[in-house]
Write an enzyme that holds these catalytic residues in place. Structure first.
Site, PDB file in Angstrom:
ATOM      1  CE  LYS A   1      -3.651   0.014   2.541  1.00 62.10           C
ATOM      2  NZ  LYS A   1      -4.350  -0.122   3.905  1.00 62.10           N
TER       3      LYS A   1
HETATM    4  O1  G3P Z   1      -7.868   0.562   5.351  1.00 64.39           O
HETATM    5  C1  G3P Z   1      -8.135   1.976   5.296  1.00 64.39           C
HETATM    6  C2  G3P Z   1      -8.811   2.274   6.771  1.00 64.39           C
HETATM    7  O2  G3P Z   1      -8.251   1.261   7.561  1.00 64.39           O
HETATM    8  C3  G3P Z   1      -9.009   3.377   7.187  1.00 64.39           C
HETATM    9  O3  G3P Z   1     -10.085   3.333   7.815  1.00 64.39           O
HETATM   10  O4  G3P Z   1     -11.637   3.589   9.568  1.00 64.39           O
HETATM   11  O5  G3P Z   1      -9.357   4.352   9.951  1.00 64.39           O
HETATM   12  O6  G3P Z   1     -11.060   5.740   8.412  1.00 64.39           O
HETATM   13  P1  G3P Z   1     -10.757   4.260   9.250  1.00 64.39           P
END
Ligand code: G3P
Length: 222
Positions: free
Chosen positions: A86
């Site tokens: 990533k």
């Molecule tokens: O994979 C990206 C993701 O983990 C971001 O998610 O819930 O931290 O906004 P969040």
């Protein structure tokens, strides 16, 4: 549609992997740090749980493209099986995606908030792009609209890059994104369990069981 687990918690990954049709596991620096143990050992344990065929996503943290490329090579050398690196879609990140693509290292362009970020990552060779649906919604934008526009752009320009929509806080966001042209979603374990939880289903199953048992006895199976 492919479903990925957005978590590095071994217990939860093992549970979801046993019950749900999953394609792999996505992590990011915050997700790994949360588990509070050496990251490489943890990633190897995740690999052990999901097997070599399922994709394991690991994010680089370097600022410069050269550092990102070095990290990506290191990750691929250390981990077995299908690994995807990533890379955040900064300018340096796009440079790194171009280099990694030339080395046949699969990448996912991450931290995406706009359709053009996704388009540039795709043109640089990213195998996947990850728009951050809930984080976009929190900026009073529309995560679902961004996903839908990315899908339109990728298809108009016949780019092979696939969308893995990320950052979800509720089932409705996942539902809407599934109808918006995303090929995949990555979701935390608690939310995955909510996909199929529905009180009427539980009640129906209970009623069927009661009627069956009244005729054939407690514990009787078909
Ligand atoms: O994979 C990206 C993701 O983990 C971001 O998610 O819930 O931290 O906004 P969040």
């Amino acid at each position: 549609m492919k479903l990925y687990i957005d978590s590095a918690n071994l217990k939860q990954i093992a549970y979801i992997q046993e019950y749900y049709p999953i394609a792999g596991v996505t992590t990011n620096p915050s997700i790994l740090v949360k588990e509070n143990r050496p990251y490489l050992e943890l990633l190897k344990d995740i690999r052990e749980v999901i097997g070599d065929d399922k994709e394991l996503f690991v994010q680089v943290v370097g600022e410069k493209a050269e550092e990102m490329v070095e990290e990506a090579r290191n990750i691929c050398n250390q981990l077995s099986g299908a690994v995807v690196v990533k890379v955040p879609v900064t300018e340096e990140g796009i440079k790194a995606i171009k280099r990694l693509t030339a080395e046949n290292i699969p990448t996912l362009g991450t931290t995406i908030y706009t359709p053009l970020q996704a388009l540039i990552a795709a043109m640089a060779g990213a195998k996947y792009v990850a728009p951050y649906v809930n984080r976009i919604d929190n900026l009073t934008g529309s995560g679902v609209k961004v996903v839908s526009e990315i899908a339109t752009l990728l298809s108009s320009y016949q780019l092979p890059t696939q969308i893995i929509a990320a950052s979800f806080k509720n089932v409705q966001q996942v539902h809407d994104v599934c109808l918006s042209g995303a090929q995949s979603v990555t979701v935390g374990t608690d939310l995955i369990k909510k996909f199929i939880a529905f009180p009427a289903t539980t009640q129906d199953v209970e009623a069927f069981k009661k009627e069956w048992q009244s005729m054939y006895g407690v514990g009787a199976l078909v």
